[in-house]
Motif scaffolding. Structure first.
Motif, PDB file in Angstrom:
ATOM      1  N   VAL A  87     -14.474  -3.954  -5.830  1.00  0.00           N
ATOM      2  CA  VAL A  87     -13.912  -3.570  -7.165  1.00  0.00           C
ATOM      3  C   VAL A  87     -15.520  -3.390  -7.992  1.00  0.00           C
ATOM      4  CG1 VAL A  87     -13.043  -4.130  -9.272  1.00  0.00           C
ATOM      5  CG2 VAL A  87     -11.988  -4.626  -7.268  1.00  0.00           C
ATOM      6  N   LEU A 120     -13.651   3.255  -3.999  1.00  0.00           N
ATOM      7  CA  LEU A 120     -12.142   2.634  -4.295  1.00  0.00           C
ATOM      8  C   LEU A 120     -11.460   3.926  -4.900  1.00  0.00           C
ATOM      9  CD1 LEU A 120     -10.763  -0.053  -4.049  1.00  0.00           C
ATOM     10  CD2 LEU A 120     -11.490  -0.376  -6.202  1.00  0.00           C
ATOM     11  N   GLU A 123      -7.212   5.582  -5.837  1.00  0.00           N
ATOM     12  CA  GLU A 123      -6.217   4.986  -6.608  1.00  0.00           C
ATOM     13  C   GLU A 123      -5.164   4.587  -5.191  1.00  0.00           C
ATOM     14  OE1 GLU A 123      -2.220   6.682  -8.824  1.00  0.00           O
ATOM     15  OE2 GLU A 123      -4.236   7.523  -9.405  1.00  0.00           O
ATOM     16  N   CYS A 166      -6.076   1.339  -3.983  1.00  0.00           N
ATOM     17  CA  CYS A 166      -5.664   0.555  -4.733  1.00  0.00           C
ATOM     18  C   CYS A 166      -4.109   0.158  -4.639  1.00  0.00           C
ATOM     19  CB  CYS A 166      -5.843   0.732  -6.217  1.00  0.00           C
ATOM     20  SG  CYS A 166      -7.761   0.737  -6.864  1.00  0.00           S
ATOM     21  N   ASN A 170      -8.023  -2.437   4.982  1.00  0.00           N
ATOM     22  CA  ASN A 170      -7.213  -2.696   3.680  1.00  0.00           C
ATOM     23  C   ASN A 170      -6.308  -3.795   3.796  1.00  0.00           C
ATOM     24  OD1 ASN A 170      -5.187  -1.508   5.204  1.00  0.00           O
ATOM     25  ND2 ASN A 170      -5.409   0.641   4.373  1.00  0.00           N
ATOM     26  N   ILE A 197      -8.927   0.140 -11.652  1.00  0.00           N
ATOM     27  CA  ILE A 197      -9.000   1.318 -10.712  1.00  0.00           C
ATOM     28  C   ILE A 197      -9.467   2.677 -11.606  1.00  0.00           C
ATOM     29  CG2 ILE A 197      -6.733   1.764 -12.068  1.00  0.00           C
ATOM     30  CD1 ILE A 197      -5.598   2.617  -9.226  1.00  0.00           C
ATOM     31  N   CYS A 200       0.923   5.262 -11.924  1.00  0.00           N
ATOM     32  CA  CYS A 200      -0.028   4.121 -11.937  1.00  0.00           C
ATOM     33  C   CYS A 200      -0.019   3.493 -13.366  1.00  0.00           C
ATOM     34  CB  CYS A 200      -1.376   4.650 -11.501  1.00  0.00           C
ATOM     35  SG  CYS A 200      -2.531   3.132 -11.226  1.00  0.00           S
TER      36      CYS A 200
END
Length: 431
Positions: A120, A127, A129, A132, A169, A209, A246
């Motif tokens: 993060v 990183l 979406e 995430c 991941n 994010i 999201c």
């Protein structure tokens, strides 16, 4: 740059050892069964070492926790009891447990991919979406399992989510030192104080994010107040690239009303988590012709027949229709203006009430901080005039009434955090 795998994890990896129910071995020194290879991390309640089972050569993680008091011993026993009931591939697993003199040792599976926290905040990691979504889906699956077993974690944060490999991941939830059954939770006041900062960290980290917390205020007190009353927005430009699905997912997690907030099981059914990798869909551009057509559809136009030179009645009829249309348009405009005025008045009233609630919350928080700061075991430093809230372990900010020895520092990082990670100044409220 380190690019994290954004493909969907398929299947369940074979565990390093079979899941098991662990019974604490009393009066047994763990050092007789394991070679200690080096320190992995240090937390508030204990120190984690990498170790090797002398019997089979399996590398593991051993957490040594001092138990000078009976309560300390009971806390570790509760952690072992809870972890025995959480046998899931997304949750760190117990291998063995020992009690010897004034020390308890909990042996766990070894995970060396590092914390989700680093993905993060570290600029080296890319990183997206999509990545995430892969992480959050696994977190929600694990939490649904935990809650389904009648357990609350109480310390869920990116530091307590480990990734199996550096570029992978797959994750595992760790650190059940504060986990409780709900009945135990409601009898425990101590957790409430610790939960305040974790609430802020959880609500701000979940929005990383975008790279920015939607709770961000002018200072720590205002940010903390925004979190308390669930006041946030997605108006900053950094949210422009985030999908509507999201943002809807996040908003439903941040709902203050428990009745409307999603559970972990409901999160799994949300349309954002239901999305699976596919070829990127190309947005259909709105052409000028389409725009013109859309605008024309918004207009209410009555068909007009060309007047006939031989028909005066037809001309009079058209004029009458024009007069009626003008009156109708004026009436509609009045109604629309009245409706807009009512909506504006409502918005102003809501904003005034919200500001009053925010001011009251700030005052309450400042009063709470003054009382909490005087507590001898408070792990935080508060400067009400400067609107600063800082944990001792993450800053060198001087406490106004207490000197800081090495023993007085209490780590709020995950127990797997490395020394380099612990020394790094943690980001506070998205800053």
């Amino acid at each position: 740059m380190i690019y994290i795998d954004d493909s969907e994890p398929e299947g369940v990896l074979e565990p390093a050892f079979p899941m098991r129910d662990v019974t604490i071995n009393r009066n047994v020194d763990a050092h007789k069964h394991y070679d200690v290879l080096g320190e992995v991390g240090r937390g508030k309640f204990g120190t984690v070492y990498k170790c090797k089972d002398k019997a089979n050569g399996l590398q593991l993680a051993a957490k040594f926790v001092p138990i000078p008091k009976r309560e300390d011993k009971r806390n570790v026993e509760r952690e072992v009891e809870i972890m025995n009931s959480l046998q899931h591939h997304l949750i760190i697993q117990l291998y063995a447990a020992y009690e010897y003199q004034k020390m308890m040792c909990v042996v766990l599976e070894l995970i060396e991919g590092g914390e989700l926290f680093d993905r993060v905040v570290d600029d080296e990691f890319v990183l997206t979406e999509r990545v995430c979504r892969v992480f959050i889906r696994q977190v929600c699956e694990a939490m649904a399992f935990i809650h389904g077993n009648g357990i609350v974690h109480l310390d869920l944060k990116p530091e307590n989510i480990l990734v199996l490999t550096q570029k992978g991941n797959r994750i595992k939830i760790i650190d059940f030192g504060l986990a409780l059954k709900p009945a135990q939770y409601f009898r425990t006041i101590y957790v409430s104080a610790r939960a305040i900062r974790n609430l802020i960290k959880t609500r701000t980290h979940i929005l990383r994010i975008s790279g920015l917390s939607p709770f961000m205020g002018e200072n720590d007190i205002e940010t903390m107040s925004n979190v308390t009353i669930a006041k946030y927005d997605f108006e900053d430009d950094c949210f422009n690239g985030i999908s509507p699905e999201c943002l809807d997912f996040i908003a439903k997690l941040l709902a203050k009303d428990l009745g409307t907030r999603m559970t972990a099981a409901e999160c799994m059914k949300h349309k954002w988590l239901q999305q699976r990798p596919a070829t990127a869909a190309t947005a259909t551009p709105i052409t000028k012709a389409a725009s013109a057509a859309s605008k024309s559809r918004l207009k209410s136009v009555s068909p007009v027949t060309a007047p006939s030179e031989s028909s005066e009645d037809s001309t009079e009829t058209i004029e009458d229709e024009d007069d009626d249309e003008e009156e109708l348009a004026v009436e509609q405009a009045k109604q629309e203006n009245q409706q807009q005025d009512e909506e504006l008045a409502k918005l102003c009233g809501d904003a005034e009430l919200e500001n009053k609630e925010l001011d009251a919350t700030k005052d309450n928080l400042k009063n709470f901080i003054v009382r909490w700061e005087t507590h001898p075991n408070s792990p935080y430093v508060f400067d009400v005039e400067g609107n600063v809230i800082a944990p001792l372990s993450e800053t060198s900010y001087p406490h106004p009434r207490r000197t800081h020895g090495a023993d007085s520092l209490s780590s709020s990082r995950g127990e797997y955090g490395s020394q380099r990670q612990r020394d790094r100044h943690a980001l506070i409220h998205g800053k």
